[in-house]
Scaffold this active site. Structure first.
Site, PDB file in Angstrom:
ATOM      1  N   SER A 190       0.922  -1.075   0.024  1.00  0.00           N
ATOM      2  CA  SER A 190       0.135  -0.205  -0.026  1.00  0.00           C
ATOM      3  C   SER A 190       0.954   1.187  -0.060  1.00  0.00           C
ATOM      4  O   SER A 190       1.983   1.204   0.496  1.00  0.00           O
ATOM      5  CB  SER A 190      -0.741   0.088   1.241  1.00  0.00           C
ATOM      6  OG  SER A 190      -0.030   0.107   2.528  1.00  0.00           O
ATOM      7  N   LYS A 191       0.325   2.266  -0.364  1.00  0.00           N
ATOM      8  CA  LYS A 191       0.875   3.598  -0.632  1.00  0.00           C
ATOM      9  C   LYS A 191       1.532   4.181   0.685  1.00  0.00           C
ATOM     10  O   LYS A 191       2.356   4.826   0.750  1.00  0.00           O
ATOM     11  CB  LYS A 191       0.562   4.553  -1.755  1.00  0.00           C
ATOM     12  CG  LYS A 191      -0.799   5.220  -1.250  1.00  0.00           C
ATOM     13  CD  LYS A 191      -1.270   6.057  -2.311  1.00  0.00           C
ATOM     14  CE  LYS A 191      -2.782   6.414  -2.343  1.00  0.00           C
ATOM     15  NZ  LYS A 191      -3.246   6.898  -3.387  1.00  0.00           N
ATOM     16  N   ARG A 192       0.880   3.923   1.767  1.00  0.00           N
ATOM     17  CA  ARG A 192       1.378   4.197   3.195  1.00  0.00           C
ATOM     18  C   ARG A 192       2.497   3.756   3.690  1.00  0.00           C
ATOM     19  O   ARG A 192       3.389   4.316   4.173  1.00  0.00           O
ATOM     20  CB  ARG A 192       0.014   3.904   3.871  1.00  0.00           C
ATOM     21  CG  ARG A 192      -0.775   5.253   4.130  1.00  0.00           C
ATOM     22  CD  ARG A 192      -2.212   4.671   4.942  1.00  0.00           C
ATOM     23  NE  ARG A 192      -2.982   3.718   4.205  1.00  0.00           N
ATOM     24  CZ  ARG A 192      -3.087   2.573   4.760  1.00  0.00           C
ATOM     25  NH1 ARG A 192      -2.655   1.908   5.840  1.00  0.00           N
ATOM     26  NH2 ARG A 192      -4.046   1.792   3.822  1.00  0.00           N
TER      27      ARG A 192
END
Ligand code: GLU
Length: 485
Positions: free
Chosen positions: A255-257
């Site tokens: 995920s981009k987090r």
């Protein structure tokens, strides 16, 4: 492995930046198509209008083309099954769903979102399985048509058999069976009239003649529903291959987090397409000979779709950096320079000849192409002056640095030939004579010449800068030290 030509596809959703997962799945699909002389299709899954982003589609095309993952049929190329954008295929889905309504495999559901939310709450409280309770399953056919004719909002659902089980083979994971009572009556057409992913996906895979559905593991859970839709449409199943999801270090789905996921980011950082493809290939496949650095050609020769691993590959940027460095050093210098230029990493005003002179000095340490400029700006421009602190090594003193730089300056102003070997020997002799440890001379010299703590070999730096520049920079550093002491 079957050698009949495979028709395969990817179906990315244009909802944001082009995702690295799209390239990962595209790589396996396209490779199978190329291995078997089949076709690789690009379909745009834009049925979710709430998340649609107009610019995203072009970005997907650009990113995949940049990687060299070109396709044979798609929205921009056309092809025998056009259109390849799902939003343009509504009439086809409608026709299929009418057929399913007629055959009794689908039904209209008029339950409002609020009612369904209440049902869900109650199911939660009572600790029951969450799912559609079947309220409209047995609605009278005439009543159902009349309510639809009056444009009463509704969805269309698949009538999942109450009994029995659904069974299919995932070619990577083996046979999968699930009791039908565990499968919800899936929505096929939403209230906005658009199909759900599930319906559009199956209808298109049938219409496009897809032979192998190769996609991320996250869709495995939806596959029983898809199998039921295939059966309701009386169509044989394609081969299913669910490839392992890319994961963050904590094993959650990438995920981009926690990780960069946009292909644009990788490009901006100066990752080579060769390294990205190599990295993605290794996420699902291990080369039989253990040689981890390879190119697309070799992957195409050796990859076997049935041997995709079921592990949980961690998307490890350290590994990608390593691969990128390996691919950088595998390229021949002209090709690498051209790539640095094409990708926009050549500093402004720098000619290819200048870049070629300095490239050999930095290539060994370069991890990403974006480093080319910071690693070489000392060469192209006079860098910001070093601070007095920069010029004094940990175990040295300002006086000692001053002496070292003055001695070096004098040496270079003498009739010493300005050649690597001669300068090297003269500096070594100086160290021996003064009984200095290397860093006491080389640290101040490094900062004087490059204003950096890490630079290529100093003798090489001097040789590319030329005698006059070297003397000027050393004298500038001497002045800095003189002012500060
Ligand atoms: N639109 C889906 C995605 O974004 C396609 C999944 C599939 O290949 O069936 O991954």
């Amino acid at each position: 492995m079957s050698s009949t030509p495979a028709r395969v596809r990817i179906a990315p959703s244009p909802t944001g930046d082009p995702h690295v997962g799209t390239a990962y799945v595209a790589l396996f699909n396209r490779t199978l198509a190329r291995q078997t002389g089949g076709q690789f299709l690009l379909r745009i899954d834009d049925t979710d209008r709430s998340r649609y982003q107009a610019s995203s589609e072009q970005k997907i095309f650009d990113a995949l083309r940049w990687l060299g993952l070109d396709w044979d049929e798609g929205p921009d190329l056309g092809g025998p099954c056009a259109p390849y954008r799902q939003s343009e295929r509504n009439a086809i889905y409608q026709q299929k769903v009418d057929h399913l309504l007629e055959s009794g495999n689908a039904y209209r559901c008029f339950c409002s979102a609020e009612t369904l939310a209440e049902v869900r709450e109650k199911q939660k409280q009572d600790k029951l399985r969450l799912g559609y309770p079947g309220t409209c399953r047995d609605l009278d056919a005439v009543e159902s048509s009349q309510r639809a004719a009056k444009e009463e909002p509704h969805v269309i659902r698949l009538r999942v058999p109450v009994e029995g089980e659904t069974c299919f083979v995932d070619q990577i994971r083996g046979e999968i069976r699930i009791a039908n009572c565990e499968i919800d009556d899936q929505v096929l057409i939403k209230t906005d009239g658009f199909p759900t992913y599930h319906l559009a996906n199956v209808v298109d895979d049938i219409e496009f003649g897809i032979t192998h559905v190769i996609r991320a593991e996250e869709w495995l859970i939806s596959t029983p529903k898809h199998v039921l839709i295939y059966q309701a449409l009386e169509h044989p199943l394609p081969g299913f291959f669910h490839v392992p999801l890319l994961r963050n270090a904590d094993h959650s789905k990438i995920s981009k987090r926690k990780n960069p996921v946009s292909l644009d980011w990788f490009r901006e950082q100066g990752y080579l397409k060769e390294a990205i493809l190599n990295f993605l290939a290794l996420m699902g496949w291990s080369p039989p000979d253990g040689q981890e650095v390879f190119d697309l050609d070799r992957f195409q020769q050796e990859f076997n779709i049935e041997k995709i691993s079921t592990g949980a590959p961690v998307f490890d940027l350290v590994k990608l950096d390593w691969l990128n460095g390996m691919h950088i050093r595998k390229m021949d210098p002209d090709q690498l320079l051209q790539r640095i230029d094409e990708e926009g990493f050549l500093p402004q005003g720098v000619s290819p000849q200048q870049a070629a002179a300095v490239l050999p000095l930095v290539v060994e340490r370069m991890v990403r192409l974006a480093e080319f400029e910071p690693r070489t700006t000392w060469f192209f421009n006079l860098p910001e002056p070093p601070t007095p602190e920069d010029l004094v090594p940990r175990k040295g003193s300002p006086e000692q640095s001053l002496e070292a730089l003055q001695a070096t300056s004098a040496l270079l102003k003498s009739d010493l030939p300005f050649q690597a070997e001669a300068v090297n020997e003269a500096l070594d002799a100086m160290l021996a004579e003064k009984q200095w440890k290397k860093p006491l001379l080389f640290m101040p010299l490094r900062f004087a010449l490059t204003s950096r703590s890490d630079s290529p070999d100093l003798i090489e730096v001097m040789m590319v800068l030329g005698r006059d520049n070297v003397i000027d920079r050393i004298d500038r550093a001497i002045a800095i030290l003189e002012c500060s002491t």
